[in-house]
Design an enzyme around this catalytic site. Structure first.
Site, short mmCIF file in Angstrom:
data_model
loop_
_atom_site.label_atom_id
_atom_site.label_comp_id
_atom_site.label_asym_id
_atom_site.label_seq_id
_atom_site.Cartn_x
_atom_site.Cartn_y
_atom_site.Cartn_z
N LYS A 32 9.48 -31.92 -18.26
CA LYS A 32 8.95 -32.26 -19.60
C LYS A 32 8.46 -33.71 -19.61
O LYS A 32 8.02 -34.20 -18.57
CB LYS A 32 10.00 -31.99 -20.68
CG LYS A 32 10.60 -30.59 -20.54
CD LYS A 32 11.46 -30.17 -21.70
CE LYS A 32 11.99 -28.77 -21.45
NZ LYS A 32 12.69 -28.23 -22.60
N GLU A 54 11.91 -17.53 -22.35
CA GLU A 54 12.73 -18.64 -22.85
C GLU A 54 12.97 -18.45 -24.34
O GLU A 54 12.09 -18.77 -25.15
CB GLU A 54 12.03 -19.97 -22.61
CG GLU A 54 11.78 -20.27 -21.16
CD GLU A 54 11.59 -21.77 -20.93
OE1 GLU A 54 12.34 -22.33 -20.12
OE2 GLU A 54 10.72 -22.37 -21.58
N HIS A 91 4.36 -23.07 -22.85
CA HIS A 91 5.75 -23.44 -23.17
C HIS A 91 5.89 -23.55 -24.69
O HIS A 91 4.96 -23.99 -25.38
CB HIS A 91 6.10 -24.77 -22.48
CG HIS A 91 7.58 -25.06 -22.55
ND1 HIS A 91 8.17 -25.53 -23.70
CD2 HIS A 91 8.55 -24.90 -21.64
CE1 HIS A 91 9.48 -25.66 -23.47
NE2 HIS A 91 9.73 -25.28 -22.24
P1 PGA Z 1 16.52 -26.53 -20.94
O1 PGA Z 1 14.92 -26.32 -21.04
O2 PGA Z 1 16.93 -26.02 -19.58
O3 PGA Z 1 16.72 -28.01 -21.10
O4 PGA Z 1 17.13 -25.72 -22.03
C1 PGA Z 1 14.30 -25.19 -20.51
C2 PGA Z 1 12.80 -25.28 -20.72
O5 PGA Z 1 12.37 -25.63 -21.83
O6 PGA Z 1 12.01 -24.98 -19.81
#
Ligand code: PGA
Length: 254
Positions: A14, A169, A99
């Site tokens: 990110k 997700e 995403h």
């Molecule tokens: P996280 O994020 O593992 O910090 O929950 C996953 C993502 O958004 O790809």
């Protein structure tokens, strides 16, 4: 896991990581030895500012590199954007598209996401297309409807297991420490598999379906052993080489 599907674990940094995080990336590259690379594809997706140096650092190692987003066009007057071709030019092989943070922060619709996936294919990048319901949609019992629409609209016609990966997700599990139970993951991944098989036939049966949302070393073995979970998209726990490699190591032991 799905028999005959080679798994993949991708780390999504990110908007985290200045140059001082490159030592973590170098440790990851060191950690992906031949034995691990024979069992799982390991991909790190740093911010685009580090993309080229990341591919340089991981050259001749088992670590692969991806980007976090791309524009749908190859070039032009789009200030601040980067194209799939530019990502390929940095020697990366993958790009995350759709995403939930981009869908929310940048108002990206399923239509935009499909265009970005096609841009990835045009540049010979594998598209990691994210889908997932919000907490309100989950509470209202609408998860399957949302996923079905996202698969229909965000995953373009012609997708194959060679150019496309699906990342499921649940938005309510991202960065929250909450995860669905293994039984819930099993049911929803089976649903996604059916939808993919209906739309893409044999390609849908062979496409990798990753689980993402609060995957950590402590829960990775349980989540990754679920049927139709062909890897993980990892956010927070991918920033430290030790944690990220511990997640990937699940495949060494399986
Ligand atoms: P996280 O994020 O593992 O910090 O929950 C996953 C993502 O958004 O790809």
């Amino acid at each position: 896991m799905t028999p005959d599907i080679f798994p993949l674990v991708a780390g999504n940094w990110k908007m985290n990581g200045e140059r001082d995080k490159l030592d973590q990336l170098a440790l990851m590259a060191q950690g992906v030895d031949e034995e691990l690379a024979d069992n799982v594809d390991v991909v790190v997706c740093p911010p685009s500012t580090l993309l080229y140096v990341a591919t340089t650092l991981s050259e001749d190692t088992g670590l692969q590199v991806g980007a976090q987003d791309c524009h749908n066009e190859a070039s032009g007057a789009h200030t601040g954007d980067i194209s799939a071709e530019m990502i390929k030019d940095c020697l990366a092989d993958y790009c995350i598209v759709g995403h939930s943070e981009r869908r929310v922060d940048h108002g990206e619709s399923d239509f935009h996401v499909a265009g970005k996936a096609q841009a990835c294919w045009r540049a010979e990048l594998t598209a990691i297309i994210c889908i997932g319901e919000t907490e309100a949609e989950y509470d209202a019992g609408k998860a399957e409807d949302v996923l079905s629409r996202q698969i229909a609209m965000s995953v373009p016609e012609g997708a194959t297991e060679d150019d496309t990966i699906i990342a499921y997700e649940p938005v309510w599990a991202i960065g929250t420490g909450k995860t669905p139970s293994p039984d819930d993951v099993k049911a929803i991944h089976a649903f996604i598999r059916e939808e993919l098989a209906q739309k893409f036939g044999g390609h849908g049966e062979r496409m990798r379906i990753l689980y993402g949302g609060s995957v950590k070393p402590a829960n990775a073995a349980e989540l990754l052993s679920v049927e139709n979970v062909d890897g993980a998209l990892v956010g927070g726990a991918s920033l430290k080489a030790e944690d990220f490699l511990a997640i990937c190591d699940v495949y060494r032991k399986l």
